[in-house]
Each structure stands twice: as C-alpha cells, then as structure tokens.
Design an enzyme around this catalytic site. Structure first.
Site, PDB file in Angstrom:
ATOM      1  N   HIS A  18       0.862  -1.190   0.000  1.00 44.61           N
ATOM      2  CA  HIS A  18       0.000   0.000   0.000  1.00 44.61           C
ATOM      3  C   HIS A  18       0.895   1.236   0.000  1.00 44.61           C
ATOM      4  O   HIS A  18       2.127   1.123  -0.056  1.00 44.61           O
ATOM      5  CB  HIS A  18      -0.936  -0.030   1.213  1.00 44.61           C
ATOM      6  CG  HIS A  18      -0.231  -0.308   2.508  1.00 44.61           C
ATOM      7  ND1 HIS A  18       0.646   0.588   3.094  1.00 44.61           N
ATOM      8  CD2 HIS A  18      -0.230  -1.396   3.314  1.00 44.61           C
ATOM      9  CE1 HIS A  18       1.111   0.071   4.204  1.00 44.61           C
ATOM     10  NE2 HIS A  18       0.613  -1.140   4.362  1.00 44.61           N
ATOM     11  N   GLY A  30       8.792   1.426   8.873  1.00 46.24           N
ATOM     12  CA  GLY A  30       7.748   2.430   9.118  1.00 46.24           C
ATOM     13  C   GLY A  30       7.519   2.661  10.607  1.00 46.24           C
ATOM     14  O   GLY A  30       7.564   1.717  11.400  1.00 46.24           O
ATOM     15  N   SER A  78      -1.606  -3.403   5.644  1.00 54.52           N
ATOM     16  CA  SER A  78      -2.067  -4.476   4.752  1.00 54.52           C
ATOM     17  C   SER A  78      -3.365  -5.072   5.284  1.00 54.52           C
ATOM     18  O   SER A  78      -4.203  -5.545   4.524  1.00 54.52           O
ATOM     19  CB  SER A  78      -1.007  -5.569   4.654  1.00 54.52           C
ATOM     20  OG  SER A  78       0.200  -4.994   4.239  1.00 54.52           O
ATOM     21  N   ARG A  79      -3.512  -5.043   6.609  1.00 49.05           N
ATOM     22  CA  ARG A  79      -4.695  -5.643   7.226  1.00 49.05           C
ATOM     23  C   ARG A  79      -5.975  -4.852   6.951  1.00 49.05           C
ATOM     24  O   ARG A  79      -7.075  -5.386   7.123  1.00 49.05           O
ATOM     25  CB  ARG A  79      -4.497  -5.760   8.734  1.00 49.05           C
ATOM     26  CG  ARG A  79      -3.445  -6.785   9.109  1.00 49.05           C
ATOM     27  CD  ARG A  79      -3.152  -6.713  10.587  1.00 49.05           C
ATOM     28  NE  ARG A  79      -1.995  -7.503  10.937  1.00 49.05           N
ATOM     29  CZ  ARG A  79      -2.041  -8.778  11.298  1.00 49.05           C
ATOM     30  NH1 ARG A  79      -3.195  -9.376  11.369  1.00 49.05           N
ATOM     31  NH2 ARG A  79      -0.944  -9.434  11.591  1.00 49.05           N
ATOM     32  N   GLN A 135       8.314  -2.640  16.726  1.00 41.05           N
ATOM     33  CA  GLN A 135       9.112  -3.460  15.805  1.00 41.05           C
ATOM     34  C   GLN A 135      10.417  -2.745  15.454  1.00 41.05           C
ATOM     35  O   GLN A 135      11.483  -3.364  15.374  1.00 41.05           O
ATOM     36  CB  GLN A 135       8.311  -3.757  14.536  1.00 41.05           C
ATOM     37  CG  GLN A 135       9.132  -4.435  13.448  1.00 41.05           C
ATOM     38  CD  GLN A 135       8.299  -4.975  12.313  1.00 41.05           C
ATOM     39  OE1 GLN A 135       7.752  -6.060  12.408  1.00 41.05           O
ATOM     40  NE2 GLN A 135       8.192  -4.235  11.228  1.00 41.05           N
ATOM     41  N   HIS A 153       4.086   1.355   2.124  1.00 41.08           N
ATOM     42  CA  HIS A 153       5.277   0.694   1.572  1.00 41.08           C
ATOM     43  C   HIS A 153       5.899   1.558   0.471  1.00 41.08           C
ATOM     44  O   HIS A 153       7.112   1.664   0.370  1.00 41.08           O
ATOM     45  CB  HIS A 153       4.901  -0.664   0.952  1.00 41.08           C
ATOM     46  CG  HIS A 153       4.381  -1.665   1.941  1.00 41.08           C
ATOM     47  ND1 HIS A 153       3.075  -2.068   1.974  1.00 41.08           N
ATOM     48  CD2 HIS A 153       5.002  -2.338   2.939  1.00 41.08           C
ATOM     49  CE1 HIS A 153       2.895  -2.956   2.931  1.00 41.08           C
ATOM     50  NE2 HIS A 153       4.054  -3.141   3.540  1.00 41.08           N
TER      51      HIS A 153
HETATM   52  O1  PAF Z   1       6.571  -5.203   9.137  1.00 45.13           O
HETATM   53  C1  PAF Z   1       6.500  -6.216   8.418  1.00 45.13           C
HETATM   54  O2  PAF Z   1       5.857  -6.237   7.369  1.00 45.13           O
HETATM   55  C2  PAF Z   1       7.208  -7.486   8.868  1.00 45.13           C
HETATM   56  O3  PAF Z   1       7.182  -7.625  10.246  1.00 45.13           O
HETATM   57  C3  PAF Z   1       8.649  -7.602   8.335  1.00 45.13           C
HETATM   58  C4  PAF Z   1       9.543  -6.518   8.899  1.00 45.13           C
HETATM   59  C5  PAF Z   1       8.630  -7.527   6.813  1.00 45.13           C
HETATM   60  C6  PAF Z   1       9.241  -8.959   8.732  1.00 45.13           C
HETATM   61  O4  PAF Z   1       8.474 -10.011   8.245  1.00 45.13           O
END
Ligand code: PAF
Length: 279
Positions: A34, A147, A186-187, A153, A37
């Site tokens: 999307h 992001g 994405s969800r 994360q 990204h």
């Molecule tokens: O954020 C994500 O889409 C995922 O956690 C990643 C960093 C691609 C790892 O699978």
C-alpha cells in the site's frame, strides 16, 4: 525490475552494486503493498543507488495460525506497484530458502519483547528477528527502511542489529495515513465497510489523547480511551498504553524531559489494527 527467488540470483543481482560501491537500500515487506510501503520505497530510492524489496509472509512471526492464513496475499498487484515505483529488485523467497531447517533461535530482547505487542503476541518479535536476520544476512544492505507505524518493531530490529553487530543503518519513515487518517496497513484490506468506518475512530482518538495530555493524568486518559472503545460494538481493545519512547515502559506521569508515545492495538471485528502517536 528483476524478480529474484534464489540465493544465487540474489548474489548475482547484488554483485554489480557491491562491485561499483553502490549503496543498497532494503525494504522488507510481507506483501499486500500500500502507500505506506511505497513511501518507504520512495525514501529508499532517494537515499540509495539500488533498491531491493522483499515479499515474504513470514510464518514464524504469527502466533495465531488463522491470522497467518487470513493475511492478505496480492502478489500480482504488488509486482505491478513495485514496477511502477521503480524498484530495482524484488526478492520473493520461499519458506525453504529463508528457513532451510526449522529456525530454533531464541533472541533475547529483554523487556522490549515482554510489553505491548510482545506481551499480546507471544513469540511475534522472535519470528520477526528470525526473518529479518536471515534477510540481512542474504542481502547485506547498507540501509534498512522501516515504518513508524510499527513503533515497537523498529525498536526490536534496532536492538537485533546491535546484537548481530551488523553495520546496516535503520531509516524510520513516518506513518502514511489514508484520506480518513487511518494508518495504512495491509490488514485494512480485511475490513468490511462497516469495520472500516469504525476503524477511522482510532486516529481521532489518538489525536484527542495528544490534546488531553496537556490537562489530564495518564490514568485519566487511559480510562477515557478504554471507555470510548468499550462503547463500540464491533471493537475490542487489546491494549492502550502511554510509554516512554526510549524504554517503551508504560509511564504513570508525563515528564517535561522525556518523550512519550501512545500506542494502541484494537480488534475491529476479526482484524487487529495497531497505531501510535508521539506526544
Ligand atoms: O513489518 C513487516 O511487514 C514485517 O514484520 C517484516 C519486517 C517484513 C518482517 O516479516
């Protein structure tokens, strides 16, 4: 744009960049691409000579098998978007390539892995660390683009990179929001129209939290959000916390010196959405 799905093709593809000392920028994704990204890719293209994007829905980071199965997969559309965005390489590994044998590694991220997403999705960050470490090992990028929507994360991956003693630099890009201010994810593709309308309350509440922070205590703000969500029929709060941006530990009071971040995870129907706002 070249599609790569073997380690040999990957090293051939990257060899000329390495030889001519071109910087390699890497955007890891799980597909269902999307605008969020695309903005990572645009930043990567500005900062690096070569842009590589991976698409791999990593099974080890899903603590719920159904969630893994429900994760949207839109490969044809993804490839068209990547081509349009001017990506040099798209890496499409299969599971065997990422995990030639079951990955038993257990990373230790201390408290960072026990709070918020770590607490509510046990094993999730261990799986993220497994796949990101494999991808970094294979691609060896100069810069990694992530992001801010996945605030925790980013912190975990920074810690992973420290532990791996990898020279890769992390570039964090702002959360991209749609016309209704909902954080791109994405969800979101899994939301029905009714669920989407409900989900648009999330950014409204987070903006309100920012305003309330000047007048109210953390506990009062938390209670307000919990009450608001309890009133919504198709929403279920997973967590809402106001945390220190350095440690991610929940704070009890706002401080003049330390920055805080409000983080939320909510189920809207069956879809779990996360968002955050710096305060
Ligand atoms: O954020 C994500 O889409 C995922 O956690 C990643 C960093 C691609 C790892 O699978």
């Amino acid at each position: 744009m070249k599609q790569i799905s073997t380690e040999k093709d990957l090293s051939t593809a990257l060899a000329s960049s390495i030889k001519s000392k071109k910087t390699i920028g890497f955007v890891p994704t799980m597909g269902a691409l999307h605008r969020g990204h695309i903005s990572l890719i645009e930043t990567c293209k500005k900062q690096c000579d070569t842009t590589i994007v991976s698409i791999f829905v990593n099974p080890t980071q899903f603590n719920d098998k159904k969630d893994f199965e429900r994760y949207p997969r839109t490969i044809d559309n993804d490839l068209a978007l990547l081509k349009k965005a001017g990506v040099d390489f798209v890496f499409l590994p299969n599971e065997k390539l990422i995990y030639p044998k079951p990955d038993k590694r257990k990373f230790n991220f201390g408290k960072l892995d026990q709070l918020l997403e770590g607490k509510h999705r046990p094993g999730h960050f261990n799986g993220v660390a497994q796949v990101v470490s494999r991808l970094l090992e294979m691609i060896k990028p100069d810069k990694l683009f992530l992001g801010q929507k996945d605030f925790q994360q980013v912190m975990v991956i920074r810690e992973l990179i420290k532990q791996l003693k990898s020279p890769v630099k992390v570039v964090v890009c702002p959360t991209v929001r749609d016309d209704e201010n909902l954080a791109m994810s994405s969800r979101n593709a899994n939301l029905s129209d009714e669920e989407y309308d409900e989900a648009t309350f999330i950014p409204i509440w987070l903006e309100e939290v920012k305003k309330l922070a000047t007048r109210y205590k953390v506990s009062q703000i938390k209670a307000r959000i919990e009450t608001l969500i309890a009133q919504r029929e198709i929403m279920k709060l997973d967590y809402f916390e106001i945390c220190d941006t350095e440690t991610l530990e929940p704070i009890k009071e706002f401080s003049e010196t330390d920055q805080a971040v409000a983080l939320i995870a909510v189920f809207v129907g069956k879809t779990r959405l996360i968002d955050n706002v710096l305060m």
